[in-house]
Design a protein around this motif. Structure first.
Motif, mmCIF file in Angstrom:
data_model
loop_
_atom_site.group_PDB
_atom_site.id
_atom_site.type_symbol
_atom_site.label_atom_id
_atom_site.label_comp_id
_atom_site.label_asym_id
_atom_site.label_seq_id
_atom_site.Cartn_x
_atom_site.Cartn_y
_atom_site.Cartn_z
ATOM 1 N N GLU A 1 0.914 -1.221 -0.093
ATOM 2 C CA GLU A 1 0.391 -0.020 0.059
ATOM 3 C C GLU A 1 0.602 1.674 -0.010
ATOM 4 O OE1 GLU A 1 -3.423 -0.563 -0.140
ATOM 5 O OE2 GLU A 1 -4.094 -1.949 -0.002
ATOM 6 N N LEU A 2 0.094 2.707 -0.633
ATOM 7 C CA LEU A 2 1.157 3.034 -1.039
ATOM 8 C C LEU A 2 0.924 4.660 1.103
ATOM 9 C CD1 LEU A 2 0.719 5.078 -4.353
ATOM 10 C CD2 LEU A 2 2.703 4.012 -3.424
ATOM 11 N N ALA A 3 1.817 5.018 1.490
ATOM 12 C CA ALA A 3 1.986 5.728 2.471
ATOM 13 C C ALA A 3 0.596 7.130 2.131
ATOM 14 C CB ALA A 3 2.971 5.722 3.748
ATOM 15 N N ILE A 4 0.082 7.099 3.620
ATOM 16 C CA ILE A 4 -0.354 8.467 3.437
ATOM 17 C C ILE A 4 0.047 9.493 2.805
ATOM 18 C CG2 ILE A 4 -2.109 7.696 4.756
ATOM 19 C CD1 ILE A 4 -1.419 9.161 6.600
ATOM 20 N N PHE A 5 1.346 10.282 3.056
ATOM 21 C CA PHE A 5 2.363 10.882 2.828
ATOM 22 C C PHE A 5 2.382 11.018 1.403
ATOM 23 C CE2 PHE A 5 5.018 8.479 5.379
ATOM 24 C CZ PHE A 5 6.204 7.620 4.672
#
Length: 715
Positions: free
Chosen positions: A414-418
């Protein structure tokens, strides 16, 4: 009470706690705050639903802290039977997941079913889409707990009319259903305005002096106001004519002014004619009322006569200024009453309507209806809490994986929220791109990260929106990455932005590049020096030619004769310097001549290590210390632990292009390929020739004799 048995793993070179089950989430309040990866983060600028983040930010300060996360967990424990459901990150929440053993859970479940009933949907789960549109949820409900009523909130036609009139006069607030309505404050204001307007009207009609013309007073006053300024202008012109008789021709309308419009359709020149005096200017200072009135004002004067003058000065054909001022004074009481007007906001309804609504007095019924709506406040707020629950069910575990740990970032699933999106530049894609909220905070922090960063100004291709991103480059060559280079950025929604590099933070990307860096810099230095030398020489030659031509053309002084002694001295100094240099080199190679083949090989390796070794060591040390925390800190995060990016992990954040091996045709313009053994042979010949030349001319030893004596015989 026994301490919770936390499990740990190494993520990104740092030991972090695992949040892999609902039980882990339940016990977050027991986790030592020193073990949290992040202590706070901003609500804005992250790739997570802003509504969810605002729901976690309980105090509304624009930041999420550890206490906010723990408070959210405690609420979720009351709302859900098992927090394992959060790990699924699903948009829909089944009714079976609600905690039916707590009052909060039971109320939320009842509200969830009510939402679906209002929407006309039958199913055993509820989603974010179901709960997000409050207007749709309450569109078909009469009362919804917000303390606002609309005409649709009642079947009583009288109350419907009252609410509609109130909305049209004293203002409105939006009901949950999306329709304009009123609350108790507006209801009180509406009836206060009705009372004030009614009292004001009644007070006026009780005093006959206020209405000198009865029901026609308003019309009579309007007729006076329509000609007041024009009549005042006429009397002033007459006074000036009496003061200076020769000025009459100037003060009155002249034939020239009329002649200027005489060739036009005069019916279309009413505006011009209205600018002429009201009547013929005379020193008698009397305004004729029947004949001699400016045709553009005749209708207004006729109305004035009918409504006012024929009633107060019947039979008069002329009007003096004193009579006119007396007429205006008759409206003083009326004007004073007008100035004291009250309840003005409802005046547009008219006195009859205002009096009827005020006399019916449905105020208590209206306030009762609003009270009945407010009685459902708890139920409606519970519906809001269902909306909160569906958002947290989908997004809260994602927040934990970017707050308690950085699992999403390091797992690469998953991509980080930043992570804002992907930057494509110089045949590579960079996944570690972070939105920059305040560029002024990115002055020194990025240098501490030990990472190669390019800052890009991005402009949306679909709107005028702009943003700045910091893209971390962890793979590939960086020689062509410079300020001004263009690229393309794709945000998380797939929208493309035109990107331009505005700043480069230069740090090592690999040990291999660090090895070659000194030679590249030396090559660049040599190239720049040659270019500078050639440019300077060219400039001097051109300057010399220009001087010679100028001297020839202008007949300047003759060139001084050649001074052989001066140049002899110069060449002697150069010769002595060169001789000294040759002696130093000779002494050096005299010592080197005693080396055998392995000694020479060791010497060459040593020189290479001496040149590239420091750069490689520095690169190795910096690559081991690459840390994302300074960049996140510059963006407002409070990172509590190191966020290392080692070489293997870094290589996954930047993808290089890979060309297919399939050849579909021969390139007609391809350079002639040199085979590898030919390249080796060419370089070997160049090296041997260079060594032989140095040994022969500097050391004084023949290379073949040296090889025969030091290599073959010793073997």
């Amino acid at each position: 009470m026994a301490k919770y048995n936390w499990k740990f793993s190494t993520i990104g070179g740092v030991t972090r706690v695992n949040i892999d089950s609902g039980r882990d989430i339940e016990h977050l309040a027991e986790l030592d705050q020193k073990l949290w990866t992040v202590l706070s983060c901003p609500v804005k600028g992250l790739e997570l639903d802003g509504k969810t983040l605002e729901m976690v930010d309980a105090d509304g300060d624009g930041r999420i802290h550890v206490n906010d996360v723990i408070a959210t967990v405690e609420w979720l424990k009351k709302a859900l039977g098992n927090l394992d459901v959060l790990l699924k990150r699903e948009d829909s929440l089944p009714f079976s997941a609600f905690n039916d053993k707590t009052e909060e859970g039971q109320a939320l479940l009842a509200s969830a079913r009510q939402i679906l009933s209002n929407l006309g949907i039958t199913k055993e789960s509820i989603s974010v889409a179901d709960t997000s549109d409050s207007i749709a949820i309450f569109a078909n409900t009469k009362l919804n707990g917000d303390g606002i009523v609309t005409p649709e909130s009642t079947d009583d036609e009288g109350l419907k009319d009252v609410i509609s009139k109130a909305v049209a006069t004293v203002g409105s607030v939006q009901d949950r259903s999306g329709v304009a309505g009123i609350n108790s404050e507006l209801a009180e204001k509406f009836y206060a305005e009705l009372a004030a307007y009614t009292a004001w009207i009644d007070a006026g009609h009780a005093d006959k002096a206020i209405f000198p013309f009865g029901n026609d007073t308003e019309a009579a006053w309007s007729a006076c106001m329509a000609v007041k300024d024009k009549i005042a202008d006429y009397f002033m012109r007459c006074k000036l004519a009496d003061f200076h008789s020769d000025s009459v021709s100037v003060l009155d309308v002249t034939s020239d002014r009329i002649g200027a419009i005489s060739d036009r359709n005069l019916s279309s020149c009413i505006g011009d004619i209205a600018e002429y005096p009201l009547a013929k200017v005379t020193s008698s200072q009397m305004l004729p009322l029947k004949n001699g009135i400016n045709p553009a004002w005749k209708a207004q004067i006729g109305t004035l006569r009918t409504l006012v003058l024929d009633k107060v000065m019947a039979g008069k054909d002329e009007l003096s200024e004193s009579d006119w001022l007396s007429v205006l004074a008759g409206f003083d009481a009326y004007n004073a009453w007008k100035d004291s007007e009250a309840g003005q906001s409802v005046s547009s309804l008219g006195y009859d309507t205002v009096h009827r609504i005020f006399s019916d007095n449905r105020k208590d019924d209206l306030l009762k209806l609003i009270g009945e709506d407010l009685a459902l406040k708890a139920e409606s707020e519970s519906i809001d809490q269902v909306n909160r629950l569906t958002h947290l069910n989908r997004d809260f575990y994602t927040l934990l994986c970017n707050f308690v740990t950085l699992k999403d970032f390091y797992s690469r699933k998953e991509l980080a929220i930043f992570q804002a999106g992907t930057l494509y530049v110089d045949q590579r894609s960079c996944d570690l791109c972070i939105k920059v909220s305040d560029m002024s905070k990115h002055t020194s922090m990025p240098d501490l990260s030990n990472m190669f960063i390019v800052y890009c100004n991005c402009v949306s291709k679909h709107s005028a929106e702009t943003m700045t991103i910091a893209a971390v480059i962890t793979n590939g060559d960086v020689n062509d990455l410079r300020e001004g280079k263009n690229a393309v950025f794709y945000d998380r929604s797939g929208n493309d932005w035109d990107a331009t590099i505005t700043k480069v933070v230069d740090n090592p990307i690999s040990v291999r590049q660090a090895f070659l860096r000194p030679y590249r810099r030396f090559g660049q230095f040599v190239e720049e020096s040659i270019n500078k030398f050639a440019s300077d020489k060219d400039a001097k030659v051109m300057a010399s030619l220009n001087s010679a031509v100028t001297a020839k053309v202008e007949g300047g002084e003759a060139k001084p004769p050649f001074d052989i002694a001066k140049f002899a001295g110069i060449f002697a100094a150069i010769g002595l310097a060169f001789t000294g240099l040759v002696k130093v080199v000779h002494d050096l190679f005299a010592g080197l001549s005693k080396l055998n083949a392995w000694g020479w090989l060791g010497l060459i390796v040593g020189i290479i290590v001496l040149i590239s070794g420091p750069a490689m060591i520095m690169a190795w040390l910096k690559l081991r210390r690459r840390n994302l925390s300074p960049i996140l800190n510059a963006n407002g995060w409070a990172v509590n632990a190191r966020t290392l990016i080692n070489i293997p992990f870094g290589s996954t954040l930047t993808s290089m292009t890979s060309m297919p091996k399939l050849v579909v045709g021969k390139d007609p313009f391809a350079d002639r390929k040199i085979k590898i053994w030919q390249k080796i042979l060419i370089w070997l010949i160049v090296v041997i020739a260079a060594v032989a030349a140095f040994m022969h001319y500097i050391v004084g030893i023949d290379l073949l004799d040296w090889i025969r004596m030091n290599l073959f015989f010793k073997i």
